[in-house]
Design a protein around this motif. Structure first.
Motif, PDB file in Angstrom:
ATOM      1  N   SER A   1       0.825  -1.200   0.000  1.00 52.61           N
ATOM      2  CA  SER A   1       0.000   0.000   0.000  1.00 52.61           C
ATOM      3  C   SER A   1       0.861   1.253   0.000  1.00 52.61           C
ATOM      4  O   SER A   1       1.903   1.299   0.646  1.00 52.61           O
ATOM      5  N   SER A   2       0.426   2.251  -0.735  1.00 48.73           N
ATOM      6  CA  SER A   2       1.057   3.573  -0.691  1.00 48.73           C
ATOM      7  C   SER A   2      -0.045   4.595  -0.534  1.00 48.73           C
ATOM      8  O   SER A   2      -0.839   4.799  -1.451  1.00 48.73           O
ATOM      9  N   THR A   3      -0.117   5.214   0.625  1.00 46.33           N
ATOM     10  CA  THR A   3      -1.277   6.047   0.881  1.00 46.33           C
ATOM     11  C   THR A   3      -0.968   7.415   1.447  1.00 46.33           C
ATOM     12  O   THR A   3      -1.875   8.235   1.575  1.00 46.33           O
ATOM     13  N   THR A   4       0.287   7.688   1.808  1.00 45.88           N
ATOM     14  CA  THR A   4       0.531   8.917   2.560  1.00 45.88           C
ATOM     15  C   THR A   4       1.275   9.980   1.769  1.00 45.88           C
ATOM     16  O   THR A   4       0.818  11.100   1.657  1.00 45.88           O
ATOM     17  N   SER A   5       2.442   9.648   1.236  1.00 47.78           N
ATOM     18  CA  SER A   5       3.170  10.658   0.476  1.00 47.78           C
ATOM     19  C   SER A   5       3.796  10.033  -0.761  1.00 47.78           C
ATOM     20  O   SER A   5       3.962   8.813  -0.847  1.00 47.78           O
ATOM     21  N   ALA A   6       4.164  10.885  -1.696  1.00 50.88           N
ATOM     22  CA  ALA A   6       4.540  10.434  -3.032  1.00 50.88           C
ATOM     23  C   ALA A   6       5.709   9.461  -3.010  1.00 50.88           C
ATOM     24  O   ALA A   6       6.616   9.559  -2.192  1.00 50.88           O
ATOM     25  N   VAL A   7       5.668   8.541  -3.941  1.00 49.08           N
ATOM     26  CA  VAL A   7       6.687   7.510  -4.068  1.00 49.08           C
ATOM     27  C   VAL A   7       7.431   7.725  -5.378  1.00 49.08           C
ATOM     28  O   VAL A   7       6.835   8.106  -6.381  1.00 49.08           O
ATOM     29  N   GLY A   8       8.754   7.515  -5.380  1.00 49.30           N
ATOM     30  CA  GLY A   8       9.484   7.546  -6.641  1.00 49.30           C
ATOM     31  C   GLY A   8       8.994   6.443  -7.544  1.00 49.30           C
ATOM     32  O   GLY A   8       8.303   6.667  -8.531  1.00 49.30           O
ATOM     33  N   SER A   9       9.326   5.208  -7.192  1.00 45.20           N
ATOM     34  CA  SER A   9       8.779   4.086  -7.941  1.00 45.20           C
ATOM     35  C   SER A   9       8.697   2.856  -7.054  1.00 45.20           C
ATOM     36  O   SER A   9       9.545   2.632  -6.192  1.00 45.20           O
ATOM     37  N   LEU A  10       7.661   2.105  -7.272  1.00 42.88           N
ATOM     38  CA  LEU A  10       7.429   0.855  -6.549  1.00 42.88           C
ATOM     39  C   LEU A  10       7.233  -0.247  -7.577  1.00 42.88           C
ATOM     40  O   LEU A  10       6.417  -0.113  -8.491  1.00 42.88           O
ATOM     41  N   HIS A  11       7.995  -1.334  -7.404  1.00 41.70           N
ATOM     42  CA  HIS A  11       7.920  -2.451  -8.332  1.00 41.70           C
ATOM     43  C   HIS A  11       7.464  -3.685  -7.554  1.00 41.70           C
ATOM     44  O   HIS A  11       8.162  -4.111  -6.634  1.00 41.70           O
ATOM     45  N   VAL A  12       6.357  -4.237  -7.912  1.00 38.95           N
ATOM     46  CA  VAL A  12       5.906  -5.505  -7.331  1.00 38.95           C
ATOM     47  C   VAL A  12       5.865  -6.500  -8.483  1.00 38.95           C
ATOM     48  O   VAL A  12       4.999  -6.424  -9.359  1.00 38.95           O
ATOM     49  N   ILE A  13       6.819  -7.416  -8.483  1.00 38.54           N
ATOM     50  CA  ILE A  13       7.070  -8.242  -9.649  1.00 38.54           C
ATOM     51  C   ILE A  13       7.024  -9.718  -9.266  1.00 38.54           C
ATOM     52  O   ILE A  13       7.705 -10.148  -8.329  1.00 38.54           O
ATOM     53  N   GLY A  14       6.240 -10.488  -9.985  1.00 42.26           N
ATOM     54  CA  GLY A  14       6.248 -11.937  -9.801  1.00 42.26           C
ATOM     55  C   GLY A  14       5.850 -12.401  -8.415  1.00 42.26           C
ATOM     56  O   GLY A  14       6.328 -13.428  -7.948  1.00 42.26           O
ATOM     57  N   CYS A  15       4.993 -11.676  -7.771  1.00 43.46           N
ATOM     58  CA  CYS A  15       4.570 -12.024  -6.411  1.00 43.46           C
ATOM     59  C   CYS A  15       3.206 -12.709  -6.412  1.00 43.46           C
ATOM     60  O   CYS A  15       2.397 -12.516  -7.320  1.00 43.46           O
ATOM     61  N   ILE A  16       2.982 -13.494  -5.391  1.00 46.16           N
ATOM     62  CA  ILE A  16       1.637 -14.012  -5.115  1.00 46.16           C
ATOM     63  C   ILE A  16       1.098 -13.221  -3.937  1.00 46.16           C
ATOM     64  O   ILE A  16       1.745 -13.143  -2.894  1.00 46.16           O
ATOM     65  N   GLN A  17      -0.077 -12.649  -4.116  1.00 48.85           N
ATOM     66  CA  GLN A  17      -0.702 -11.883  -3.050  1.00 48.85           C
ATOM     67  C   GLN A  17      -2.037 -12.525  -2.700  1.00 48.85           C
ATOM     68  O   GLN A  17      -2.946 -12.557  -3.523  1.00 48.85           O
ATOM     69  N   LYS A  18      -2.086 -13.023  -1.486  1.00 49.93           N
ATOM     70  CA  LYS A  18      -3.255 -13.784  -1.055  1.00 49.93           C
ATOM     71  C   LYS A  18      -4.037 -12.980  -0.033  1.00 49.93           C
ATOM     72  O   LYS A  18      -3.489 -12.579   1.004  1.00 49.93           O
ATOM     73  N   GLY A  19      -5.300 -12.756  -0.313  1.00 50.71           N
ATOM     74  CA  GLY A  19      -6.134 -11.988   0.592  1.00 50.71           C
ATOM     75  C   GLY A  19      -6.731 -12.851   1.677  1.00 50.71           C
ATOM     76  O   GLY A  19      -6.603 -14.080   1.668  1.00 50.71           O
ATOM     77  N   PRO A  20      -7.403 -12.216   2.613  1.00 55.54           N
ATOM     78  CA  PRO A  20      -7.957 -12.962   3.744  1.00 55.54           C
ATOM     79  C   PRO A  20      -9.318 -13.576   3.465  1.00 55.54           C
ATOM     80  O   PRO A  20      -9.879 -14.249   4.322  1.00 55.54           O
ATOM     81  N   GLY A  21      -9.859 -13.325   2.263  1.00 54.74           N
ATOM     82  CA  GLY A  21     -11.201 -13.811   1.960  1.00 54.74           C
ATOM     83  C   GLY A  21     -12.177 -12.654   1.911  1.00 54.74           C
ATOM     84  O   GLY A  21     -11.872 -11.603   1.343  1.00 54.74           O
ATOM     85  N   THR A  22     -13.320 -12.833   2.515  1.00 53.44           N
ATOM     86  CA  THR A  22     -14.369 -11.830   2.408  1.00 53.44           C
ATOM     87  C   THR A  22     -14.320 -10.844   3.570  1.00 53.44           C
ATOM     88  O   THR A  22     -14.901 -11.074   4.633  1.00 53.44           O
ATOM     89  N   PHE A  23     -13.572  -9.774   3.367  1.00 51.30           N
ATOM     90  CA  PHE A  23     -13.513  -8.679   4.326  1.00 51.30           C
ATOM     91  C   PHE A  23     -13.404  -7.373   3.546  1.00 51.30           C
ATOM     92  O   PHE A  23     -12.664  -7.300   2.561  1.00 51.30           O
ATOM     93  N   ASP A  24     -14.081  -6.354   3.990  1.00 47.15           N
ATOM     94  CA  ASP A  24     -14.203  -5.127   3.210  1.00 47.15           C
ATOM     95  C   ASP A  24     -12.890  -4.357   3.093  1.00 47.15           C
ATOM     96  O   ASP A  24     -12.129  -4.231   4.048  1.00 47.15           O
ATOM     97  N   GLY A  25     -12.685  -3.804   1.904  1.00 47.13           N
ATOM     98  CA  GLY A  25     -11.687  -2.770   1.695  1.00 47.13           C
ATOM     99  C   GLY A  25     -10.257  -3.239   1.512  1.00 47.13           C
ATOM    100  O   GLY A  25      -9.364  -2.410   1.344  1.00 47.13           O
ATOM    101  N   ASN A  26     -10.002  -4.547   1.544  1.00 50.18           N
ATOM    102  CA  ASN A  26      -8.627  -5.025   1.374  1.00 50.18           C
ATOM    103  C   ASN A  26      -8.242  -5.043  -0.099  1.00 50.18           C
ATOM    104  O   ASN A  26      -9.082  -5.267  -0.971  1.00 50.18           O
ATOM    105  N   CYS A  27      -6.976  -4.839  -0.374  1.00 48.96           N
ATOM    106  CA  CYS A  27      -6.484  -4.850  -1.751  1.00 48.96           C
ATOM    107  C   CYS A  27      -5.167  -5.621  -1.831  1.00 48.96           C
ATOM    108  O   CYS A  27      -4.413  -5.685  -0.862  1.00 48.96           O
ATOM    109  N   GLY A  28      -4.919  -6.135  -3.023  1.00 58.28           N
ATOM    110  CA  GLY A  28      -3.599  -6.703  -3.268  1.00 58.28           C
ATOM    111  C   GLY A  28      -2.563  -5.604  -3.263  1.00 58.28           C
ATOM    112  O   GLY A  28      -1.620  -5.607  -2.472  1.00 58.28           O
ATOM    113  N   VAL A  29      -2.727  -4.654  -4.153  1.00 57.49           N
ATOM    114  CA  VAL A  29      -1.890  -3.456  -4.145  1.00 57.49           C
ATOM    115  C   VAL A  29      -2.802  -2.239  -4.248  1.00 57.49           C
ATOM    116  O   VAL A  29      -3.782  -2.239  -4.991  1.00 57.49           O
TER     117      VAL A  29
END
Lengths: 445, 132
Positions: free
Chosen positions: A122-150
């Motif tokens: 997550s990036s939510t507060t101040s500007a980022v130069g660059s963020l690379h999320v490459i070749g990852c598996i992102q597993k959520g918790p199931g049914t819960f509001d507002g969650n995101c992979g990225v």
């Protein structure tokens, strides 16, 4: 050339037990120090609310979080491989100051609790130069509001490439997404991601996501919002879903969706023809979720159809295979992989069954006159980062062993012209160095 | 019981002395670089590890509130959004905790550095930055 500083993140025996401590201790001006900070993750670590903030970086001096050798997933969530999970909050928060470049490569990121409005990254507060999320598996918790992979909520350049993202689900909550952009001033590059069982697969509030070659399935809405005009070749199981250019409707497939093996099948591949991004103007790349070289561009994170197909031969430079036969069948992954100087003279490297990564290294692995073969559940026979030489050797591995040479156990051996066999069942092993016989017991190692 | 990895160097990088960087179960094998320089490990008797995790949460502020949340939400739906105010909401006041627990700071430092003895803080004094 910046110096690479590698820290081991391990539950025990490493420099750090968790990424937060690594981030706090290594946080510095990497430009002034002319270095790249690398966190190599072993097994399961608690991400523990790891926040990147305050670093000074540039395009060549930055921070990487990646699995250690032999710890990368094979495209399916694996508890035995490197993973960062949290039961409360987000795995990673990137809080930038415009000078950050953070790369998260090949990791498994999981939300395991009942959290809401949290993200794998997550990036939510101040500007980022660059963020690379490459070749990852992102597993959520199931049914819960507002969650995101990225989740992107600030200005900056964000590259999300060849990820598998699933189980960030809510039927009614529109903010539960695989990939989410809420910033009016971001540039988001979402290439070749597979999104499964997410509330919204990809959601863009400001037309800033360049979505290419993405695959959304079993989502309430595969693509929500208005996307950047460059977007193309996105697939969904919902008709007329997503950017119109190159749109593909795809409703069946995957090796086993129920088990979250989201590799595509040969049948899937025929209908999931993507656009070639190897020369993309913004993020050219050619590897998929399995770190396999992409030769035929498909849609989604997996480029090579077939059950966990073999990686063939990959590397960035100097792999020599004189008179060699390299074969792989079944669930093998990455036979012969390296980034430089692997030489296989007169070698036969073969594997069948569930072997992972036979012959892996980043430099100077030489196998003269060698037959390297493995059958069964062997993992990582012959791995190393430097100077493993096996002249006239026969290397065989059978059973459930792991890490014969490499990882936590480093062997630097020159055995020519001897032959030897290694039995890796399950921790201790015997090395026969005719005419000398040597037994090595590493149970306490 | 839980052990707390506390930030223990000059305030910078968004951390303050006493911020809880990480928690692990009692007797954990902390990393070699977590035992020196940047950090201090203390043990809090009686605190279960699942309760300890609450202390590694950041201090966040909800930004999308009131009129803004309801009138300007981009696509017509309300969504709680947050920004990080501080890396950690909680920090342990180390000096006050030692005093309250009857620990002599000099003895504490000596046995910590020489014998790697993890001290028990019987009476922790927490600072909630949200209340500041």
């Amino acid at each position: 050339m910046p110096t690479e500083v590698i820290s081991r993140i391990k539950a025990s025996g490493g420099e750090y037990t968790n990424l937060s401590a690594w981030e706090a201790a290594r946080n510095a001006n990497l430009v002034a120090g002319d270095r790249v900070e690398i966190a190599e993750v072993y097994g399961d670590i608690n991400a523990g609310g790891c926040t990147f903030a305050g670093w000074t970086m540039d395009d060549t001096r930055y921070a990487i979080v990646r699995p250690a050798a032999g710890e990368r997933h094979a495209g399916v969530w694996d508890d035995a491989k490197a993973r960062a999970t949290v039961s409360t909050g987000s795995c990673f928060v990137i809080d930038g100051l415009n000078s950050m470049k953070v790369v998260i490569d090949g990791m498994q990121l999981g939300l395991t609790g009942t959290q809401t409005y949290s993200s794998a990254v997550s990036s939510t507060t101040s500007a980022v130069g660059s963020l690379h999320v490459i070749g990852c598996i992102q597993k959520g918790p199931g049914t819960f509001d507002g969650n995101c992979g990225v989740r992107v909520g600030v200005a900056g350049n964000f590259y999300f490439v060849a990820n598998i993202i699933y189980d960030f689900y809510s039927a009614a909550n529109q903010f539960t997404c695989g990939i989410r952009n809420t910033s009016a001033s971001s540039a988001v590059y979402a290439y070749n991601n597979t999104l499964y069982n997410c509330g919204r697969g990809v959601k863009d509030d400001y037309s800033n996501i360049r979505a290419k070659n993405n695959l959304a399935r079993a989502c309430v809405d595969g693509y929500q919002g208005t996307f950047h005009a460059d977007s193309t070749h996105n697939a969904s199981d919902i008709a007329s879903d997503g950017p119109a250019t190159g749109r593909v409707t795809f409703s069946t497939g995957f090796e086993s969706a129920a088990a979250r093996d989201l590799h595509i099948t040969t049948t899937d591949a025929a209908s999931l023809v993507g656009t070639d991004l190897s020369a993309d103007a913004y993020y050219p790349f050619n590897t998929d979720i399995d770190a396999q070289t992409v030769t035929a561009w498909s849609i989604g994170a997996d480029a090579q159809a077939g059950a966990s197909g073999g990686g063939g031969i990959t590397g960035s430079a100097a792999i020599t295979l004189d008179d060699a036969t390299v074969s792989a069948a079944g669930s093998t992954v990455d036979p012969v992989t390296g980034t430089g100087a692997i030489t296989l003279d007169d070698a036969t490297v073969s594997a069948s069954g569930s072997i992972t990564e036979p012959v892996t290294g980043s430099a100077s692995v030489t196998l003269g006159d060698v037959t390297a073969s493995g059958v069964g559940s062997v993992t990582d026979p012959i791995t190393g980062s430097a100077s493993i030489t096996l002249g006239d050797a026969v290397v065989t591995a059978t059973g459930g062993g792991a890490d014969m040479a490499g990882g936590g156990i480093q062997l630097y051996v020159d055995l020519r012209p001897l032959s030897y066999s290694v039995d890796l069942r399950p921790v201790s092993y015997t090395v026969d160095l005719r005419p000398v016989s040597l037994r090595v017991d590493l149970r306490a190692a | 019981m839980a052990e707390f990895l506390l930030y223990y160097r000059d305030p910078e990088r968004g951390y303050e002395i006493g911020d809880v960087v990480h928690v692990l179960p009692d007797g954990a094998a902390w990393g070699s670089m977590e035992c020196v320089d940047d950090f201090l490990v203390v043990r809090l008797p009686g605190m279960p590890i699942w309760d300890a995790h609450a202390y590694i949460q950041p201090l966040e502020r909800e930004t999308n509130t009131g009129l803004w949340r309801h009138a300007w939400s981009h696509d017509g739906y309300t969504e709680p959004t947050f920004e990080m105010v501080s890396r950690r909401r909680w920090k342990l006041d180390i000096n006050a905790s030692m005093a309250a627990s009857g620990i002599d700071p000099d003895a504490f430092g000596r046995v910590y550095c020489e014998d790697w003895l993890v001290h028990e803080i019987i009476t922790p004094v927490w600072v909630d930055k949200a209340a500041a």
